[in-house]
Design a protein around this motif. Sequence first.
Motif, PDB file in Angstrom:
ATOM      1  N   UNK B 228      -4.229   9.635  -1.623  1.00  0.00           N
ATOM      2  CA  UNK B 228      -4.118   9.352  -3.053  1.00  0.00           C
ATOM      3  C   UNK B 228      -3.199   8.154  -3.249  1.00  0.00           C
ATOM      4  N   UNK B 229      -3.695   7.136  -3.948  1.00  0.00           N
ATOM      5  CA  UNK B 229      -2.896   5.926  -4.206  1.00  0.00           C
ATOM      6  C   UNK B 229      -2.607   5.836  -5.695  1.00  0.00           C
ATOM      7  N   UNK B 230      -1.328   5.625  -6.028  1.00  0.00           N
ATOM      8  CA  UNK B 230      -0.921   5.625  -7.438  1.00  0.00           C
ATOM      9  C   UNK B 230      -0.264   4.306  -7.824  1.00  0.00           C
ATOM     10  N   UNK B 231      -0.590   3.828  -9.017  1.00  0.00           N
ATOM     11  CA  UNK B 231       0.213   2.774  -9.636  1.00  0.00           C
ATOM     12  C   UNK B 231       0.879   3.414 -10.846  1.00  0.00           C
ATOM     13  N   UNK B 232       2.214   3.516 -10.768  1.00  0.00           N
ATOM     14  CA  UNK B 232       2.950   4.305 -11.758  1.00  0.00           C
ATOM     15  C   UNK B 232       3.866   3.424 -12.597  1.00  0.00           C
ATOM     16  N   UNK B 255       0.195  10.867  -0.271  1.00  0.00           N
ATOM     17  CA  UNK B 255       0.255  10.133  -1.540  1.00  0.00           C
ATOM     18  C   UNK B 255       1.060   8.864  -1.310  1.00  0.00           C
ATOM     19  N   UNK B 256       0.515   7.737  -1.712  1.00  0.00           N
ATOM     20  CA  UNK B 256       1.257   6.476  -1.662  1.00  0.00           C
ATOM     21  C   UNK B 256       1.338   5.945  -3.080  1.00  0.00           C
ATOM     22  N   UNK B 257       2.516   5.448  -3.445  1.00  0.00           N
ATOM     23  CA  UNK B 257       2.713   5.048  -4.840  1.00  0.00           C
ATOM     24  C   UNK B 257       3.436   3.723  -4.941  1.00  0.00           C
ATOM     25  N   UNK B 258       2.953   2.902  -5.850  1.00  0.00           N
ATOM     26  CA  UNK B 258       3.722   1.744  -6.282  1.00  0.00           C
ATOM     27  C   UNK B 258       4.260   2.105  -7.653  1.00  0.00           C
ATOM     28  N   UNK B 259       5.594   2.195  -7.749  1.00  0.00           N
ATOM     29  CA  UNK B 259       6.238   2.570  -9.018  1.00  0.00           C
ATOM     30  C   UNK B 259       6.978   1.350  -9.522  1.00  0.00           C
ATOM     31  N   UNK B 260       6.582   0.828 -10.663  1.00  0.00           N
ATOM     32  CA  UNK B 260       7.251  -0.353 -11.205  1.00  0.00           C
ATOM     33  C   UNK B 260       8.372   0.052 -12.154  1.00  0.00           C
ATOM     34  N   UNK B 261       9.104  -0.958 -12.625  1.00  0.00           N
ATOM     35  CA  UNK B 261      10.231  -0.689 -13.506  1.00  0.00           C
ATOM     36  C   UNK B 261      11.526  -0.602 -12.728  1.00  0.00           C
ATOM     37  N   UNK B 295       6.493   5.250  -0.817  1.00  0.00           N
ATOM     38  CA  UNK B 295       6.631   4.237  -1.857  1.00  0.00           C
ATOM     39  C   UNK B 295       6.400   2.844  -1.275  1.00  0.00           C
ATOM     40  N   UNK B 296       5.641   2.027  -1.974  1.00  0.00           N
ATOM     41  CA  UNK B 296       5.413   0.648  -1.545  1.00  0.00           C
ATOM     42  C   UNK B 296       5.755  -0.299  -2.680  1.00  0.00           C
ATOM     43  N   UNK B 297       5.900  -1.576  -2.341  1.00  0.00           N
ATOM     44  CA  UNK B 297       6.387  -2.546  -3.316  1.00  0.00           C
ATOM     45  C   UNK B 297       5.356  -3.571  -3.764  1.00  0.00           C
ATOM     46  N   UNK B 298       4.151  -3.499  -3.230  1.00  0.00           N
ATOM     47  CA  UNK B 298       3.154  -4.491  -3.645  1.00  0.00           C
ATOM     48  C   UNK B 298       1.778  -3.838  -3.691  1.00  0.00           C
ATOM     49  N   UNK B 299       0.891  -4.454  -4.434  1.00  0.00           N
ATOM     50  CA  UNK B 299      -0.478  -3.943  -4.512  1.00  0.00           C
ATOM     51  C   UNK B 299      -1.149  -4.056  -3.146  1.00  0.00           C
ATOM     52  N   UNK B 300      -0.812  -5.114  -2.405  1.00  0.00           N
ATOM     53  CA  UNK B 300      -1.377  -5.281  -1.070  1.00  0.00           C
ATOM     54  C   UNK B 300      -0.959  -4.108  -0.184  1.00  0.00           C
ATOM     55  N   UNK B 301       0.319  -3.754  -0.247  1.00  0.00           N
ATOM     56  CA  UNK B 301       0.803  -2.636   0.567  1.00  0.00           C
ATOM     57  C   UNK B 301       0.209  -1.312   0.094  1.00  0.00           C
TER      58      UNK B 301
END
Lengths: 715, 715
Positions: B228-232, B255-261, B295-301
């Motif tokens: 599951x990939x999330x953009x949060x 679950x892998x997530x890119x959480x912005x903010x 947690x990852x820091x880029x859309x590519x990751x």
Amino acid sequence: MTDLATQRTSQSAQFDGIDRVARLFAPRSIALIGATDKSWWSRAIFDNLHNHGFTGAIHLVNPKGIEVHGQQSVAAISDLPDDVDLAFVMTPTPVTLEVVQKVADHGIRSAVVLTSGFAEVGEEGAQLERALVDLARERDLTILGPNGNGFINAADGITPYGLTIPSPLISGPVGVVLQSGALASAVLGFAQARNVGISLLVSMGNESMLTMTDVMRHLVHDDNTKVIALFIESVRDPDQFLAVAREALAIGKPIVAMKVGRSETGARVAKAHTGSLVGNDRVVDAVFRQHGIVRVDSLEDLVTTAAVLAHCPLPGPRFGFVTASGGACEIIADRGEDEGIVIPPFAPETEERLREIVPPFASPHNPIDVTGYILVKREMMAQSLQAVVDDPNVDVAVVMADLPREEPADPLPALDSATRLSELAHAARKPVFVMQNTLTDITPYGRMVAEKSDYPTVLGGIEHGLTALGRATQWSAAYRGQHHATATQSEPLAVDVPPDGIWAEHVAAGFLQAHGVPVVPYRLVTDADAAVAAAEEFGYPVVVKLAADVEHKSDIGGVKLGLASPQAVRSAYDAVTAAGRAAGAQVAGAVVQPQRSGGVELLVGIVTDPVWGHVLALGMGGIWVEVLSDTTLRVLPVTRDEIRTALGELRGAALLSGARGTTAADMDALVDAVMATADLAGRLGDRLESLEINPLVVDGTRIEALDALITWRQP
Amino acid sequence: MTDLATQRTSQSAQFDGIDRVARLFAPRSIALIGATDKSWWSRAIFDNLHNHGFTGAIHLVNPKGIEVHGQQSVAAISDLPDDVDLAFVMTPTPVTLEVVQKVADHGIRSAVVLTSGFAEVGEEGAQLERALVDLARERDLTILGPNGNGFINAADGITPYGLTIPSPLISGPVGVVLQSGALASAVLGFAQARNVGISLLVSMGNESMLTMTDVMRHLVHDDNTKVIALFIESVRDPDQFLAVAREALAIGKPIVAMKVGRSETGARVAKAHTGSLVGNDRVVDAVFRQHGIVRVDSLEDLVTTAAVLAHCPLPGPRFGFVTASGGACEIIADRGEDEGIVIPPFAPETEERLREIVPPFASPHNPIDVTGYILVKREMMAQSLQAVVDDPNVDVAVVMADLPREEPADPLPALDSATRLSELAHAARKPVFVMQNTLTDITPYGRMVAEKSDYPTVLGGIEHGLTALGRATQWSAAYRGQHHATATQSEPLAVDVPPDGIWAEHVAAGFLQAHGVPVVPYRLVTDADAAVAAAEEFGYPVVVKLAADVEHKSDIGGVKLGLASPQAVRSAYDAVTAAGRAAGAQVAGAVVQPQRSGGVELLVGIVTDPVWGHVLALGMGGIWVEVLSDTTLRVLPVTRDEIRTALGELRGAALLSGARGTTAADMDALVDAVMATADLAGRLGDRLESLEINPLVVDGTRIEALDALITWRQP
């Protein structure tokens, strides 16, 4: 620079004249020596020359004089015409020396040696390589390699290069020098996918004669090259390398480098592969930063950052972003902070203007999200970009967009839109970049649209795009700031070095004091009465230390602290000298100092890096150094400004400005003390191995070295 | 969880049954409400359904009942057939409520509302949205959106999605949930360029009913989804979100997530865009790590890591790499160290075997560089890979390679080589990944070769590839380690909260002690004689502190340290109580404690995060916290193991094991003390605002809170 480094650079010193380097990279006719249908390399080089615009003559030498690659060869080098400018040598290792001899005999002045089996395989190969270099030097022949793939002069369409160059070869502003053969193709392929053009790409091989630094120097003076990109395994000629870096910075030609060998495994790998010295990685960071060399950590960043640097110096660090995605705004804000990019609020008049462009529910703030309403009102993007370009608070504008990937049924709208964006960007008085959301290729169709419309540089994704913009901002600041920097190199200072290489502390203290480094008051005494007299003069409490060339005096009971009475001083004197004698040291007496308390402890050290020479290490003392490794480095020489910046980088820097109830430090005096230490190291030169002041106690305006150790290298 | 969070989650609580979510994503027939040729969205959704395999009926509703997109529409929802499963609503905002009413009247059970102009535009829109939700709830209608683009069910070829989906839509193991509309297309495009297939992609919109967590729960139980990939942007229902995360970890679905903010600007942007709460970013890191969310820091990751996670759990952390480039080896070594990837030496038998495969000048070490000789002996790569796959020291094998970008004149060799590599990988008893040198697209031709040969997953470049492999290794370790973790939740504890919300220190100390937190001995005294008696009992020196609900007692002279005599204690008592009275405090007397010296100071704090509730902060005290912010966080509840790990993460952790002459701490007792504090906070629940023990002094086996402050939230 160390002696070892001096030895290493001596080979390339003859390349000070850049004309012979320029000659090597611009041959009008090329002979492939050892051309054969059986060799993949031979085929690749021949095809490369044919496919990428080489207009000069290509000659083939094959011992059988047969047809090779569909072209008649000659059987001997002596059969070649007289006007051959470059020999591309790919003969078997054992005959290569003989072949190069014949190349020289024929009057050819430049050679690329692709053949491997030289220094990279061990001592036997290294001997062969030395013979090759001796021969070349004697015969005034310039050699690139051996064990290298050659070069790609994309600006002039000259491509004697040993691996297939995929079409199209895009000519452009980036000069690339790599200490890796295989990765040259990776960089080339990635640059093509990014539509980033190169001027010259050189695969260095063993650098037997021509070094990376020689090619860099050539590129600094090459008008086709606006930015230099390096893949570095090890720097063989640090002094010249830095001299070229300084020259590049002075004329505003940026250098971006990926330097590998950071990790311990990496250092081991580098040793296995090249046998070169790998410096301490934090020193490399410091050296690069001081010399305006932008360091990156990935091949993607190397190419992307180079593409941005081609537009540098940027007018300032303030960026305005235009997007059609709130999510992208947030990524930009997050990553922008990491990269030191300033995203200022728009000027009120810009916000006003944007309010009239975007829908009422959009926020007209930086970065601006014009919202999904873009699908209804497509002109919002260009209009918003124009508003951002016109904003006085913005130095650089970035618009999130992409080139079309495939030709649509009706290509005109996309082409029109690209042309409008390009016109806007070219009319702007500040740089405008396009950025994709993610890193995907610029496809052949996209490249065609970009060429037709003279499209701005497209950054591949927010991640690498912001890294590139951030590094370019740093470089631009370094470029603008360099005129304040004037590192002084003082006269050499001769010293009598003790046979064991270490100076007793009181000798070191006297030496430092004599050269302007503030030291806590001390008195060398040779009996207990004199110790008491010194204590009375300083006032109690005092410290009494053994005066002898012993490294860890406190371990043998050679240091007594907090002595508050004449009696205590007297017994301390007896105790420390007895301890020294018991340890078998040459006891010169004892040193009496006032006991200090309070203040902030710093470490000021000079160490010798095997590649970069003297390095200044500044750190917070005590636990800061021992537990946190809280140090910052500068290679010498340094400027006062650099010292001040370095002190500010310490994690414990707040303690110098009065945090935790400390007294704010007199920063000018502190910088003076560090500068005096650095100057002294500069004057001592190679003789100084290390100089450690630990601690330097800073208590407001009182700044004093409490302990110092100097070690020397034997001549 | 906070009260606010409870309110926020109540809306989605009704979605506990996942059947209605599954129903929404698997309609057999779809009606587009508000279909019109004039709308770009309408066209896109219609085309998407036609182009990507939807086999069910598509109905169009247009008030004029005209032909739309070349298909006859009906004029009213009531004219639709009875078997419509999903209504895709894209009518103007003002009529949407009425339209949804009719959708419900017609017996349609699921709706996507694309229309915007709801909570995202302000209070008026929020009212409209509440009315929409009330209606839907009343009529048992499930709504995705509003202000969302819909979803792409690639597994089943059902694509009611408001932005053009480029062909081909690749079906595969990654379920994607995004709190961003525009970035969904970016993720989709990047996944396609990486040949990464998706199962379901959902653009959440305003989450008025269906939340990201609901979709996550659906994906946890969806067999087509392996990761599951999330953009949060923000988590609205933290308790449920974490419950789903725990469930996913338990069944081994990553679950892998890119959480912005993350950044301050980001927080401001997020506020501007969504009005949602943005938690402290370091807390997010801690929460995710504790719950096995990568947690990852880029859309590519995000995409690359998801692709690797689809093959998880990995059998172990030890990687073997095969390359044809020394430079790549060095990058791998550098970046591998950053990402915590283990690159072990090969087993002796593997080195022996490799020596027979690679040329004599190659080093048979990990990562192995088969050298440029690969151009002569192409089989080296597969042979070396086989040797590495067979190595008992290697858990995962990675080979640097690439798919062909364009069809060569003779396609067979490349296809054969791809097939051989695929066969090798499939026969291997451990995961095998292919990695490119740089991140460039897998082209359509490359994708064809990959499909034909059933090629391993290709990681896009060393940079993102190693990040993905490193994160996957961490997830695999978390997955394996989870069974040791048993966080206890104790019985709630009722307390009488003082009106001002703060407890005087001595009250806090008594409270902590009563609940198992070790506290330095103390005595509350109400006159000077009792103070002296307490001091005599403890032994000198002692500390005397004002007993009153004053926050910074020392600032008003309410603390006297190092009192070494009865007389000193007596005057201290008088002084601190007088100071309290002078400050207008309610003076309860004074507290006498033994004066401690030595030991290591820790901070143990509980704070309330607006999203995640109680967070445990552990830090080294004194300068460590004040200057270095050396703290590590865990959301409650925690396990003893987590506390132990957290303590080990502190930069000053060495001080606990005896560095700098400190006494090594009794770690079991220390973990007990922290656990008691965390347990107490858990029992106090929402009433506890914060609890700060600063310092907790650790001196070998003696562990004592020296000062504590508790603040309460008013009921």
